[in-house]
Design an enzyme around this catalytic site. Structure first.
Site, PDB file in Angstrom:
ATOM      1  CG  ASP A 171      17.040   2.676  -3.103  1.00 15.46           C
ATOM      2  OD1 ASP A 171      17.807   3.069  -2.206  1.00 15.46           O
ATOM      3  OD2 ASP A 171      17.310   1.741  -3.877  1.00 15.46           O
ATOM      4  CE1 TYR A 213      12.871  -3.861   0.220  1.00 14.54           C
ATOM      5  CE2 TYR A 213      14.290  -5.544   1.169  1.00 14.54           C
ATOM      6  CZ  TYR A 213      13.915  -4.222   1.046  1.00 14.54           C
ATOM      7  OH  TYR A 213      14.587  -3.253   1.740  1.00 14.54           O
TER       8      TYR A 213
END
Length: 247
Positions: free
Chosen positions: A51, A109
């Site tokens: 994003d 992540y």
């Protein structure tokens, strides 16, 4: 040949990896560099759609190209034409049918939290500041409840195409919380992710660390499949795609 490249980038100035009509993307900047080096603009396949504002330490992408430049020399050639906030770390040749996204076994992540009322003058674009003291042990207890195969709809932001199709089951194989002085690192490894899933997971762990949520409440949150029962969505700037694992 099919080339697999490892990229690191600072996502602050980009609308995400994927090409979008509303701003400059990492993919567009990378394709500009490819065109400068190869004289063509091959289609690239990224391992993920990060994003806007999300960073990467080990983003993987592949493309097919006909070039005499050895794979080992591609990073230096491309980096001469890339902006300073995007760097190619490594390049290698892979089988023709390899796809950076579909061949991924797991992705890891990292979410970084600066647990102090005072910002760092050097690194504030790479973490989310939480001024109130967080109990990392409670966060670690809560994190273990996310490990396993679950329906993660409660950790999915609205607007997710996966949620619209009822495809919200994922498997988290590891979820760890580590404090280093005033910094807290949350590391998550899974076979796939929903829209804003890691940022919501991190927000939920912060609720546990602040004492507003019991660690053992996590299974009930997941079972509810209701976004409003989970924690807040933390800022994109604290999130990094750390690594991608291929079988």
């Amino acid at each position: 040949m099919n080339y697999l490249l490892t990229l690191a980038y600072d996502g602050t100035n980009y609308c995400g990896f994927q090409v979008q009509p509303n701003g400059r993307s990492v993919a567009a900047a990378f394709q500009d560099a490819l065109e400068a080096v190869l004289g063509s603009r091959p289609d690239i396949k990224g391992c993920s759609r990060t994003d806007a504002g999300v960073h990467a330490l080990g983003f993987m992408l592949n493309f097919h190209a006909d070039t005499r430049i050895p794979a080992a020399k591609l990073p230096l050639a491309l980096n001469q034409h890339l902006p300073p906030d995007i760097r190619v770390l490594e390049a290698r040749v892979v089988p023709d049918d390899f796809h950076a996204r579909y061949a991924a076994h797991t992705k890891t992540y990292l979410y970084r939290i600066h647990n102090s009322p005072i910002d760092s003058p050097f690194a504030s674009r790479y973490y989310t500041k939480v001024p109130g003291r967080l109990d990392a042990d409670r966060m670690q207890q809560a994190a273990q409840y996310f490990v396993g195969t679950h329906d993660f709809l409660a950790l999915c932001a609205s607007g997710s195409s996966a949620a619209a199709h009822g495809d919200t089951v994922r498997t988290i194989t590891a979820c760890e919380v580590e404090r280093r002085g005033d910094d807290i690192d949350i590391t998550v490894t899974a076979d796939g992710y929903l829209y804003n899933m890691v940022r919501i997971l991190a927000g939920t762990l912060c609720e546990a660390g602040a004492g507003r949520l019991a660690p053992e409440a996590v299974p009930g949150i997941l079972a509810s499949c209701d976004r409003k029962n989970a924690g807040p969505t933390l800022a994109a700037k604290g999130l990094f795609l750390k690594s991608v694992d291929y079988d």
